[in-house]
Design a protein around this motif. Structure first.
Motif, PDB file in Angstrom:
ATOM      1  N   THR A 265      -4.478  68.048  -6.743  1.00  0.00           N
ATOM      2  CA  THR A 265      -4.714  68.016  -5.303  1.00  0.00           C
ATOM      3  C   THR A 265      -6.054  68.679  -5.020  1.00  0.00           C
ATOM      4  N   THR A 266      -6.559  68.502  -3.826  1.00  0.00           N
ATOM      5  CA  THR A 266      -7.916  68.976  -3.529  1.00  0.00           C
ATOM      6  C   THR A 266      -7.955  70.360  -2.907  1.00  0.00           C
ATOM      7  N   SER A 325      -7.618  72.495 -10.632  1.00  0.00           N
ATOM      8  CA  SER A 325      -8.399  71.258 -10.528  1.00  0.00           C
ATOM      9  C   SER A 325      -9.351  71.055 -11.702  1.00  0.00           C
ATOM     10  N   ARG A 342      -6.845  62.032  -7.565  1.00  0.00           N
ATOM     11  CA  ARG A 342      -6.907  63.229  -6.719  1.00  0.00           C
ATOM     12  C   ARG A 342      -6.090  62.966  -5.464  1.00  0.00           C
ATOM     13  N   THR A 344      -5.517  63.670  -1.880  1.00  0.00           N
ATOM     14  CA  THR A 344      -6.354  64.207  -0.810  1.00  0.00           C
ATOM     15  C   THR A 344      -5.679  64.169   0.555  1.00  0.00           C
ATOM     16  N   GLY A 348      -3.080  68.503   1.337  1.00  0.00           N
ATOM     17  CA  GLY A 348      -3.679  68.437  -0.004  1.00  0.00           C
ATOM     18  C   GLY A 348      -3.431  69.673  -0.835  1.00  0.00           C
ATOM     19  N   HIS A 403      -8.261  58.083  -5.361  1.00  0.00           N
ATOM     20  CA  HIS A 403      -7.976  59.052  -4.314  1.00  0.00           C
ATOM     21  C   HIS A 403      -6.725  58.617  -3.569  1.00  0.00           C
ATOM     22  N   GLU A 407     -11.089  59.437   0.673  1.00  0.00           N
ATOM     23  CA  GLU A 407     -11.962  59.758  -0.451  1.00  0.00           C
ATOM     24  C   GLU A 407     -12.716  61.048  -0.158  1.00  0.00           C
ATOM     25  N   VAL A 408     -12.730  61.958  -1.132  1.00  0.00           N
ATOM     26  CA  VAL A 408     -13.360  63.268  -0.983  1.00  0.00           C
ATOM     27  C   VAL A 408     -14.390  63.433  -2.093  1.00  0.00           C
TER      28      VAL A 408
END
Length: 442
Positions: A265-266, A325, A342, A344, A348, A403, A407-408
């Motif tokens: 996760t972000t 991460s 990921r 996001t 998150g 994602h 999108e990150v």
């Protein structure tokens, strides 16, 4: 009621049967305490989860450990009602190697079984029982339990319609680290690892932890471990006191022939901040002290401080990247052909992806940050399908980085870690405030 050979389970769905609380190893207490697991045979009713391993945690919707519970090495199977040769998913729960169980609602395998998988979850020894140093007894007993569960699956899963030669081992957090050790040790076909914690423990660290533990009974071991954790105020353990885990040099990269799917996760540590399990850092002086305690380079600390508006945000995001991460991403890169995702979707944070992957959003409001809406159910269906496809073929449906949510761009954060070690073996002195005196070596 549904029956498969000598197992009697539950019809939990028009197309899915569940078999709960199947004993795969003998109770690890009495003369078997701190020993390697011993295979057990089980037959009859399998309609209730088994007791959970010793721990003090009380998790929503899950059973609690009660002193005297001993038959804790059990597993659960969700199977499509018809057909044979289904791919098998063996899922290992998380919980800092210290708490949790396979009976948590997040891990209900009904939706994944409906998608064509035979899903297995299992309990294994935790905390001091599973990972504490005990002279003359094997280390990493929790990992040995997981291997025993895998061996049971290989021997028995065909009776539930599963293919014993197509087993994917999966997990999140401590379960992800466990899955990597199992994939390195057992003939698994594939591995799914979400939010892998990069840390392992040295043997010397495990010995020092053991000096603080009263091993007389499971109750005394749990109580003294809780007191040790509460006593941590100095050094890295003052920020995130995880004192049990695999004793190893490093986390293993899955062998090249094992298909691999990694995800993180972000904003991993937002969960720990939210539940008050992370020591707060609010000033620049506290931030600098945190960096020194963890041995983080100045350019990493300064870089995160520049990327985020507040000290507290920089600290929380840096912790998440350092512990989860970056290790997850680096393991995927080291494998060479692993799929990486990921998660996001806000918030998150750690564990928010689990209900989505299992298709269990109902009742998971806290973990996912609020009641699910139609878009969440659509996202869950896509993530569940990716898991099912990966277990079946090794292809979750994408190349590059996927994602799950908006999108990150993490390139600025990732660039700060180039050439920097993340986590790795933990060998910090166990520190305290005098609440517990050091115990003499036994």
């Amino acid at each position: 009621m549904s029956t498969r050979g000598r197992f009697r389970g539950l019809a939990v769905d028009p197309a899915v049967d569940a078999f709960l609380g199947i004993r795969y190893a003998e109770p690890p207490f009495g003369p078997r305490r701190f020993a390697a697991p011993v295979r057990a045979e089980h037959s009859g009713d399998c309609r209730e989860f088994g007791p959970i391993p010793p721990q003090s945690a009380e998790l929503p919707g899950a059973p609690v450990w009660r002193p005297g519970d001993e038959d804790v090495l059990t597993l659960n199977v969700w199977a499509p009602r018809h057909g044979d040769g289904h791919p098998v998913l063996l899922y290992l729960h998380g919980g800092a190697y210290t708490f949790g169980s396979s009976a948590q609602p997040d891990y209900d395998g009904t939706a994944l079984a409906r998608a064509g998988l035979v899903v297995v979850t299992c309990n294994y020894r935790l905390g001091f029982e599973g990972f504490g140093h005990v002279e003359g007894h094997p280390a990493n007993r929790g990992l040995l339990d997981q291997r025993a569960a895998f061996d049971w699956v290989r021997d028995e899963i065909a009776a539930f319609g599963g293919d014993p030669d197509n087993v994917t081992v999966a997990g999140q957090s401590a379960g992800a680290g466990s899955a990597l050790f199992l994939a390195a040790d057992a003939p698994v076909r594939r591995v799914i690892a979400h939010s892998v914690p990069g840390r392992c423990h040295t043997e010397d660290f495990a010995r020092r932890v053991a000096e603080w533990i009263d091993p007389t009974t499971p109750e005394s071991a749990v109580a003294s471990a809780d007191a040790l954790i509460a006593a941590q105020e100095c050094g890295p353990l003052g920020y995130d006191p995880v004192v049990f885990g695999p004793v190893a040099d490093r986390l293993p990269v899955p062998p090249p022939h094992v298909d691999a799917l990694f995800c993180h996760t972000t904003s991993e540590y937002r969960l720990f901040e939210r539940v008050g399990a992370l020591a707060p850092v609010r000033t620049d002086d506290e931030y600098a002290r945190f960096g020194r305690a963890h041995g983080l380079p100045t350019h990493v600390l300064d870089g995160y401080r520049a990327l985020f508006t507040s000290v507290a945000d920089a600290y929380v995001e840096l912790m998440g990247d350092n512990v989860f991460s970056e290790p997850t991403t680096r393991l995927a890169e080291a494998h060479g052909r692993a799929h990486l995702a990921r998660f996001t979707r806000a918030p998150g944070w750690h564990t928010a992806d689990v209900p989505f992957s299992f298709g269990n959003l109902t009742g998971a409001d806290f973990l996912i940050g609020g009641p699910p809406g139609p878009a969440d159910h659509e996202l869950s269906a896509r993530m569940l399908r990716a898991w099912a496809d990966f277990c079946r073929t090794g292809d979750p449906g994408w190349t590059g980085v996927r994602h799950w949510g908006p999108e990150v761009d993490l390139s600025a954060r990732r660039a700060l870690w180039r050439g920097v070690d993340v986590e790795g073996p933990v060998d910090h002195p166990v520190t305290g405030t005098g609440v517990l005196p050091p115990r003499p070596r036994r």
